[in-house]
Write an enzyme that holds these catalytic residues in place. Sequence first.
Site, PDB file in Angstrom:
ATOM      1  CE1 TYR A  75       0.606   0.453   4.517  1.00 51.96           C
ATOM      2  CE2 TYR A  75      -0.248  -1.775   4.372  1.00 51.96           C
ATOM      3  CZ  TYR A  75       0.411  -0.796   5.080  1.00 51.96           C
ATOM      4  OH  TYR A  75       0.870  -1.048   6.339  1.00 51.96           O
ATOM      5  CB  VAL A  94     -12.752  14.266  -9.825  1.00 49.33           C
ATOM      6  CG1 VAL A  94     -12.429  15.520  -9.052  1.00 49.33           C
ATOM      7  CG2 VAL A  94     -14.214  14.208 -10.199  1.00 49.33           C
ATOM      8  CE  LYS A 120     -12.405  20.046  -7.502  1.00 49.76           C
ATOM      9  NZ  LYS A 120     -12.708  20.614  -8.839  1.00 49.76           N
TER      10      LYS A 120
END
Length: 139
Positions: A75, A94, A120
Site C-alpha cells: 500500500y 476528477v 474535492k
Amino acid sequence: MDLGAERRLADAALGLRHVFVRGLTLAASIGVHRHEHEGRQPVRIGIELAVEDDGARPMSRPAVGRDELSRVVDYERIAALVRAIVARGHVQLVETLAERIAEACLSDHRVRIVRVTVEKPEALPDADCAGVTIERRRG
C-alpha cells in the site's frame, strides 16, 4: 458466481484480499474553472483493491504465507503511485484522475479489481465534498 460475491473485494472463496488506502489528502491542480488552474486545492483519495490472496486458496503448505513484502501488494507503493500521478500536473476532471490511478493500480498483475474515489472537499461551499468513485477490473 452471484453478483454479491463479485462485488466483494475480500473473499476467501474467490481467493481475494482487500488492500486499501483511505483518506490520502494531496494538494492537486485540478478543475475546469479558471481559478482552479491558478493554484492547488486539496483532494482526498481512496483506493480499494481486490488482490489475489495466495493464503486463501487450498494449498499443500500452511495458510500463512511468507512474511515478506514481495508477496503482497504494498500500500505504500500504491500511495507513492498516486502522489506521482497528482504531481504530473493539471487535470481537468476528477474522473480523469480516478481513471489514471485505477490504470496504475491494475499494472500489478495481482490486482483484479480497483475502486478509486476522488473527492474535492472545497468544490461546493455548502457540501462536505464532491467527487467520483469508479471501479475497474482486469479483463
